[in-house]
Design a protein around this motif. Structure first.
Motif, PDB file in Angstrom:
ATOM      1  N   LEU A 214       4.897  24.868  37.411  1.00 10.06           N
ATOM      2  CA  LEU A 214       4.192  25.355  36.221  1.00 10.06           C
ATOM      3  C   LEU A 214       5.186  25.847  35.169  1.00 10.06           C
ATOM      4  O   LEU A 214       5.075  25.496  33.988  1.00 10.06           O
ATOM      5  CB  LEU A 214       3.220  26.476  36.614  1.00 10.06           C
ATOM      6  CG  LEU A 214       2.179  26.896  35.561  1.00 10.06           C
ATOM      7  CD1 LEU A 214       1.282  25.727  35.184  1.00 10.06           C
ATOM      8  CD2 LEU A 214       1.335  28.052  36.080  1.00 10.06           C
ATOM      9  N   LEU A 215       6.154  26.633  35.612  1.00 11.47           N
ATOM     10  CA  LEU A 215       7.180  27.118  34.682  1.00 11.47           C
ATOM     11  C   LEU A 215       7.945  25.962  34.039  1.00 11.47           C
ATOM     12  O   LEU A 215       8.317  26.021  32.868  1.00 11.47           O
ATOM     13  CB  LEU A 215       8.167  28.023  35.419  1.00 11.47           C
ATOM     14  CG  LEU A 215       7.866  29.518  35.477  1.00 11.47           C
ATOM     15  CD1 LEU A 215       8.952  30.230  36.261  1.00 11.47           C
ATOM     16  CD2 LEU A 215       7.756  30.105  34.081  1.00 11.47           C
ATOM     17  N   ASN A 216       8.180  24.904  34.822  1.00 11.14           N
ATOM     18  CA  ASN A 216       8.969  23.768  34.347  1.00 11.14           C
ATOM     19  C   ASN A 216       8.123  22.718  33.624  1.00 11.14           C
ATOM     20  O   ASN A 216       8.631  21.641  33.291  1.00 11.14           O
ATOM     21  CB  ASN A 216       9.701  23.116  35.524  1.00 11.14           C
ATOM     22  CG  ASN A 216      10.800  23.997  36.080  1.00 11.14           C
ATOM     23  OD1 ASN A 216      11.540  24.626  35.336  1.00 11.14           O
ATOM     24  ND2 ASN A 216      10.906  24.065  37.394  1.00 11.14           N
ATOM     25  N   LYS A 217       6.851  23.034  33.415  1.00 12.18           N
ATOM     26  CA  LYS A 217       5.933  22.122  32.707  1.00 12.18           C
ATOM     27  C   LYS A 217       5.827  20.774  33.399  1.00 12.18           C
ATOM     28  O   LYS A 217       5.739  19.724  32.774  1.00 12.18           O
ATOM     29  CB  LYS A 217       6.371  21.943  31.241  1.00 12.18           C
ATOM     30  CG  LYS A 217       6.427  23.229  30.439  1.00 12.18           C
ATOM     31  CD  LYS A 217       6.810  22.990  28.989  1.00 12.18           C
ATOM     32  CE  LYS A 217       6.870  24.306  28.216  1.00 12.18           C
ATOM     33  NZ  LYS A 217       7.228  24.110  26.796  1.00 12.18           N
ATOM     34  N   ARG A 218       5.823  20.824  34.740  1.00 14.01           N
ATOM     35  CA  ARG A 218       5.654  19.621  35.541  1.00 14.01           C
ATOM     36  C   ARG A 218       4.200  19.498  35.972  1.00 14.01           C
ATOM     37  O   ARG A 218       3.469  20.494  36.016  1.00 14.01           O
ATOM     38  CB  ARG A 218       6.546  19.673  36.782  1.00 14.01           C
ATOM     39  CG  ARG A 218       7.999  19.990  36.525  1.00 14.01           C
ATOM     40  CD  ARG A 218       8.722  18.903  35.790  1.00 14.01           C
ATOM     41  NE  ARG A 218       8.692  17.646  36.532  1.00 14.01           N
ATOM     42  CZ  ARG A 218       9.096  16.475  36.032  1.00 14.01           C
ATOM     43  NH1 ARG A 218       9.525  16.407  34.781  1.00 14.01           N
ATOM     44  NH2 ARG A 218       9.073  15.387  36.765  1.00 14.01           N
ATOM     45  N   PHE A 219       3.798  18.280  36.309  1.00 14.07           N
ATOM     46  CA  PHE A 219       2.426  18.055  36.757  1.00 14.07           C
ATOM     47  C   PHE A 219       2.387  17.859  38.270  1.00 14.07           C
ATOM     48  O   PHE A 219       3.218  17.155  38.837  1.00 14.07           O
ATOM     49  CB  PHE A 219       1.831  16.827  36.064  1.00 14.07           C
ATOM     50  CG  PHE A 219       1.567  17.040  34.598  1.00 14.07           C
ATOM     51  CD1 PHE A 219       0.372  17.588  34.162  1.00 14.07           C
ATOM     52  CD2 PHE A 219       2.538  16.731  33.656  1.00 14.07           C
ATOM     53  CE1 PHE A 219       0.143  17.807  32.809  1.00 14.07           C
ATOM     54  CE2 PHE A 219       2.323  16.940  32.310  1.00 14.07           C
ATOM     55  CZ  PHE A 219       1.113  17.476  31.877  1.00 14.07           C
ATOM     56  N   SER A 220       1.446  18.527  38.909  1.00 17.44           N
ATOM     57  CA  SER A 220       1.160  18.321  40.325  1.00 17.44           C
ATOM     58  C   SER A 220      -0.350  18.470  40.481  1.00 17.44           C
ATOM     59  O   SER A 220      -1.042  18.842  39.529  1.00 17.44           O
ATOM     60  CB  SER A 220       1.912  19.340  41.194  1.00 17.44           C
ATOM     61  OG  SER A 220       1.451  20.659  40.936  1.00 17.44           O
ATOM     62  N   LEU A 221      -0.867  18.197  41.665  1.00 12.90           N
ATOM     63  CA  LEU A 221      -2.330  18.203  41.826  1.00 12.90           C
ATOM     64  C   LEU A 221      -2.978  19.536  41.450  1.00 12.90           C
ATOM     65  O   LEU A 221      -3.983  19.545  40.731  1.00 12.90           O
ATOM     66  CB  LEU A 221      -2.701  17.815  43.260  1.00 12.90           C
ATOM     67  CG  LEU A 221      -2.507  16.338  43.625  1.00 12.90           C
ATOM     68  CD1 LEU A 221      -2.900  16.101  45.074  1.00 12.90           C
ATOM     69  CD2 LEU A 221      -3.302  15.425  42.708  1.00 12.90           C
ATOM     70  N   PRO A 222      -2.439  20.700  41.893  1.00 10.49           N
ATOM     71  CA  PRO A 222      -3.075  21.960  41.488  1.00 10.49           C
ATOM     72  C   PRO A 222      -3.066  22.160  39.968  1.00 10.49           C
ATOM     73  O   PRO A 222      -4.039  22.662  39.392  1.00 10.49           O
ATOM     74  CB  PRO A 222      -2.233  23.028  42.192  1.00 10.49           C
ATOM     75  CG  PRO A 222      -1.578  22.326  43.327  1.00 10.49           C
ATOM     76  CD  PRO A 222      -1.325  20.934  42.837  1.00 10.49           C
ATOM     77  N   GLY A 261      -9.146  29.981  41.444  1.00 11.88           N
ATOM     78  CA  GLY A 261      -9.988  29.122  40.612  1.00 11.88           C
ATOM     79  C   GLY A 261     -10.241  27.742  41.189  1.00 11.88           C
ATOM     80  O   GLY A 261     -10.824  26.884  40.525  1.00 11.88           O
ATOM     81  N   GLY A 262      -9.755  27.497  42.405  1.00 13.10           N
ATOM     82  CA  GLY A 262     -10.057  26.236  43.066  1.00 13.10           C
ATOM     83  C   GLY A 262      -8.940  25.210  43.038  1.00 13.10           C
ATOM     84  O   GLY A 262      -9.038  24.170  43.693  1.00 13.10           O
ATOM     85  N   ALA A 263      -7.856  25.469  42.302  1.00 12.42           N
ATOM     86  CA  ALA A 263      -6.794  24.474  42.169  1.00 12.42           C
ATOM     87  C   ALA A 263      -6.075  24.206  43.497  1.00 12.42           C
ATOM     88  O   ALA A 263      -5.834  23.047  43.862  1.00 12.42           O
ATOM     89  CB  ALA A 263      -5.784  24.928  41.118  1.00 12.42           C
ATOM     90  N   ILE A 264      -5.732  25.271  44.208  1.00 16.77           N
ATOM     91  CA  ILE A 264      -5.062  25.108  45.499  1.00 16.77           C
ATOM     92  C   ILE A 264      -6.016  24.464  46.507  1.00 16.77           C
ATOM     93  O   ILE A 264      -5.630  23.580  47.277  1.00 16.77           O
ATOM     94  CB  ILE A 264      -4.536  26.452  46.036  1.00 16.77           C
ATOM     95  CG1 ILE A 264      -3.528  27.086  45.061  1.00 16.77           C
ATOM     96  CG2 ILE A 264      -3.917  26.274  47.419  1.00 16.77           C
ATOM     97  CD1 ILE A 264      -2.266  26.287  44.863  1.00 16.77           C
TER      98      ILE A 264
END
Length: 300
Positions: A214-222, A261-264
């Motif tokens: 998140l800090l690195n502005k990368r995308f992952s499923l959560p 919020g459901g992301a994990i």
């Protein structure tokens, strides 16, 4: 399993020391980088060994050299990945120019090592190594472009980047034993890589540090899930990801949204889908108990 790790580690030491074309300085870096890998264990090499032993009718100690070759490829990719992402505190990140030479040497030594063994089907093993390595590089390229912003494209990317390497490790062991590979082994091998990558993605978000996606502005499923939600936190994160907008990310709010919020939960659900797929293929392959137990642990 500790015995396998020790055999692979010993084979790596022998490969490094006996390579006449490596300078003293390269060997020193080689060994120091390999030492940083020991605590994590040689999981890819173990997959190779366990599949060879499960499908072979005879014993060949050269399998530990093969496992070491697989680990050389994996470590070279780890080094290159960290140098590209610039988010690692491993020693190779402190000397990127010198470390890149070590990674290149590892890549060449991986196929060279396999070719110098006594296995009848070593050329088939090299072919698998080369093809899977190229798939993984394609996945790494997609990861660096950071354009996989929905579930399908993201899973496709990690299938190439991570799934190819776990499948490779299983298939090399199988082909050396049988002279052929099976669709089932390739499938669950690939799914193990997907599962492990999703677990790593979740773990990345639990520490607010240099490897946090998140800090690195990368995308992952959560993060993909979080950005799909229409609330104040998702809007704030979207603004943070937008380089044209100056915004400060409230990490406590973001962490709370990811956790509650459901992301994990969403990422874990996707992981469990591939867990069930892996199990269904694994059940159709005759493996000894040692191999099956190890695979089941990786699939969890």
């Amino acid at each position: 399993m500790n015995g396998l790790d020790e055999c692979i580690n010993k084979s790596l030491d022998i490969l490094i020391e006996s390579e006449t074309f490596l300078s003293h300085e390269l060997k020193h870096l080689f060994k120091s980088f390999k030492e940083e890998k020991i605590d994590a264990g040689f999981s890819f090499g173990k997959l190779c060994c366990l599949h060879f032993e499960a499908f072979s009718n005879s014993r060949n100690n050269d399998i530990y050299k093969i496992a070491a070759a697989v680990e050389l490829l994996i470590l070279s990719f780890d080094i290159i990945d960290d140098l590209q992402d610039k988010d690692s505190d491993n020693s190779w990140s402190r000397t990127p120019e010198l470390s890149l030479n070590v990674a290149l040497a590892m890549l060449i030594m991986a196929s060279k090592t396999i070719d110098e063994t006594s296995f009848e089907h070593k050329r088939a093993a090299i072919k698998i190594l080369e093809e899977c390595a190229l798939k993984s590089i394609s996945g790494q390229q997609l990861d660096l472009l950071n354009n996989c912003r929905d579930e399908d494209s993201y899973v496709q990317m990690i299938t190439l980047k991570s799934g190819s390497l776990t499948a490779m490790s299983c298939l090399i062991g199988e082909v050396l034993a049988k002279g052929e590979v099976s669709q089932e082994v390739e499938a669950y091998g690939k799914y193990i890589g997907i599962i492990q990558q999703i677990k790593n993605d979740i773990q990345s978000l639990k520490a607010w540090g240099p490897k946090n996606d998140l800090l690195n502005k990368r995308f992952s499923l959560p993060i993909i899930y979080l950005l799909s939600q229409k609330n104040d936190v998702s809007k704030s994160v979207a603004d943070y990801y937008n380089d044209d907008i100056v915004t400060i990310l409230d990490h406590k709010e973001a962490e709370n949204e990811l956790t509650n919020g459901g992301a994990i939960r969403y990422a874990l659900t996707v992981k469990n889908v591939y867990k069930l797929k892996a199990i269904s293929y694994l059940e159709n392959v005759e493996l000894n108990d040692l191999a099956k137990d190890y695979l089941q642990k990786l699939i969890k």
